[in-house]
Scaffold this motif. Structure first.
Motif, short mmCIF file in Angstrom:
data_model
loop_
_atom_site.label_atom_id
_atom_site.label_comp_id
_atom_site.label_asym_id
_atom_site.label_seq_id
_atom_site.Cartn_x
_atom_site.Cartn_y
_atom_site.Cartn_z
N PRO A 184 14.70 -2.03 -27.63
CA PRO A 184 13.66 -1.46 -26.76
C PRO A 184 13.54 -2.26 -25.46
O PRO A 184 14.08 -3.35 -25.33
CB PRO A 184 12.40 -1.61 -27.61
N GLY B 41 5.39 -6.36 -32.19
CA GLY B 41 6.33 -7.17 -32.96
C GLY B 41 5.67 -8.17 -33.89
O GLY B 41 6.30 -8.64 -34.83
N LYS C 10 4.44 -6.18 -25.47
CA LYS C 10 5.01 -5.41 -26.57
C LYS C 10 5.48 -6.32 -27.68
O LYS C 10 5.34 -5.99 -28.86
CB LYS C 10 6.19 -4.56 -26.08
N ARG D 294 12.27 -4.25 -34.79
CA ARG D 294 12.53 -3.50 -33.56
C ARG D 294 11.93 -4.19 -32.35
O ARG D 294 12.60 -4.39 -31.35
CB ARG D 294 11.97 -2.09 -33.68
N TRP D 295 10.66 -4.53 -32.39
CA TRP D 295 10.00 -5.01 -31.19
C TRP D 295 9.89 -6.53 -31.09
O TRP D 295 9.48 -7.04 -30.06
CB TRP D 295 8.63 -4.37 -31.05
N SER E 292 8.88 -2.29 -37.57
CA SER E 292 8.20 -2.62 -36.31
C SER E 292 8.51 -4.05 -35.89
O SER E 292 8.74 -4.32 -34.70
CB SER E 292 6.70 -2.41 -36.47
#
Length: 123
Positions: A22, A33, A28, A87-88, A84
């Protein structure tokens, strides 16, 4: 389909976006995260301990489930939390090997837990 929607963008291309890291910054990384996964994991542990969960539905048609169905949902929420996080957090660090493996395992685990919760719900 709205006036500004891209007619060439399909579900497959939306799902393919999960394969790439991302974009974003420290906000973010911290919220999606770290904080959001911790909250989901706390909820997953709560579901596992109490064996009670809320199965959301369209509008106000959700229902409370108990037993094995709730535990399978708790496992699903734990995998969603790890998705989550991978990914982040790992996608924004960037540590791409951990990002790719963690995201893939988390999504496969979520699908398995969702299938198990459907099995326990309708058996």
């Amino acid at each position: 389909m709205g006036l500004r929607d891209n007619p060439y963008r399909h579900t497959a291309t939306e799902a393919e976006d999960f394969a790439y890291p991302p974009n974003g910054g420290r906000g973010k990384l911290i919220t999606l995260g770290i904080i959001f996964p911790i909250g989901l994991m706390i909820y997953a542990v709560h579901i596992w301990i109490t064996k009670e969960a809320y199965w959301p539905g369209r509008g106000n048609t959700g229902m409370n489930v108990t037993g094995d169905t709730a535990r399978a949902m708790g496992v699903g929420y734990a995998f969603l939390s790890s998705f989550s996080h991978f990914r982040w957090f790992w996608g924004l660090i960037p540590h791409y090997l951990t990002f790719r493996i963690g995201t893939t395992v988390s999504l496969l685990g979520f699908l398995g837990a969702f299938g198990a919760s459907l099995y326990f719900l309708f058996r």
